[in-house]
Write a protein that holds these residues in place. Structure first.
Motif, PDB file in Angstrom:
ATOM      1  N   THR A  28       3.504  -1.022  12.068  1.00  0.00           N
ATOM      2  CA  THR A  28       2.556  -0.846  10.963  1.00  0.00           C
ATOM      3  C   THR A  28       1.201  -1.363  11.403  1.00  0.00           C
ATOM      4  O   THR A  28       1.088  -2.499  11.875  1.00  0.00           O
ATOM      5  N   LYS A  30      -2.749  -2.059  10.236  1.00  0.00           N
ATOM      6  CA  LYS A  30      -3.634  -2.214   9.082  1.00  0.00           C
ATOM      7  C   LYS A  30      -4.937  -2.866   9.522  1.00  0.00           C
ATOM      8  O   LYS A  30      -4.987  -3.586  10.516  1.00  0.00           O
ATOM      9  N   ASP A  55       2.912  -3.942   2.806  1.00  0.00           N
ATOM     10  CA  ASP A  55       2.727  -2.623   3.420  1.00  0.00           C
ATOM     11  C   ASP A  55       3.593  -2.405   4.652  1.00  0.00           C
ATOM     12  O   ASP A  55       3.141  -1.866   5.669  1.00  0.00           O
TER      13      ASP A  55
END
Length: 219
Positions: A28, A30, A55
């Motif tokens: 992930t 971000k 998230d």
């Protein structure tokens, strides 16, 4: 369903072959502003999330890259310390990629040796003589299947818990080992397996197992 990896361990507990066949992608990435709303800590020569989840980023995930450049343990590609860089407000906004830490070659060697010892302990704990040792370890995300030959070579397959036909696959891998490693005049017993034909036929067997399950006659 999927087969994640294959390990071959010699009778002394040394890892002589390892193949990563499929690795679930859980990375992930971000962009963060200062201050970082995750607590990061050094752990086993890498930087991991110690507190806070969001998230898809979970506790235990490691910092894999910063601003698109891969991280090497606790250090960035240019040699700067990850925690020092992320502690400086001047470096924000910053893009960070988190994910599961990839095992290094040394870690794979160590884990194979540890399983060899665990296998021996399992055999000794048996209330009956002639125990086959550990044949399967099960978790919620994978199963480890093990087949030991009469000569002490261990073939290990890590697969999705729903994957079928692993027992037949283990014996197929043993056949491939016998045909393309043992019959190779340049291969020395107990030593690492470096044979292109072994690689090719093993990968083909894994693909067949994933698609069709158990091997049929003459496969």
């Amino acid at each position: 369903m999927a087969i994640f990896s294959v390990y071959v361990v010699n009778k002394a507990g040394g890892l002589i072959y390892q193949l990563d066949h499929y690795a679930p992608r859980a990375d992930t990435e971000k962009t963060f502003s200062f201050p970082l709303d995750l607590v990061l800590r050094p752990h086993d020569e890498r930087v991991v999330v110690a507190f806070g989840q969001r998230d898809g980023i979970r506790v235990g995930h490691a910092v894999l890259a910063i601003n698109g450049a891969d991280v090497n343990g606790r250090f960035m590609a240019d040699g700067r310390d990850v925690l020092e860089f992320l502690g400086n407000p001047a470096n924000y906004p910053v893009s960070i990629r988190f994910g599961r830490h990839r095992l290094s070659s040394n870690e794979k060697l160590m884990l194979a040796s540890m399983f060899h010892s665990l296998f021996a302990i399992g055999s000794q704990l048996s209330p009956e003589v002639g125990s086959s040792g550990i044949e399967m370890l099960e978790t919620d995300t994978f199963k480890l299947h093990c087949f030991q030959t009469l000569t002490g070579i261990k073939f290990m397959v890590l697969a999705d818990p729903r994957q079928t036909g692993i027992d037949a696959l283990l014996r197929k891998i043993y056949e491939i080992y016998s045909d393309f490693a043992l019959k190779n005049p340049f291969y020395s017993l107990e030593m690492p397996i470096r044979c292109e034909l072994f690689d090719q036929n093993l990968k083909l067997a894994l693909e067949v197992a994933e698609k069709a399950g158990p091997f049929g006659p003459g496969s």
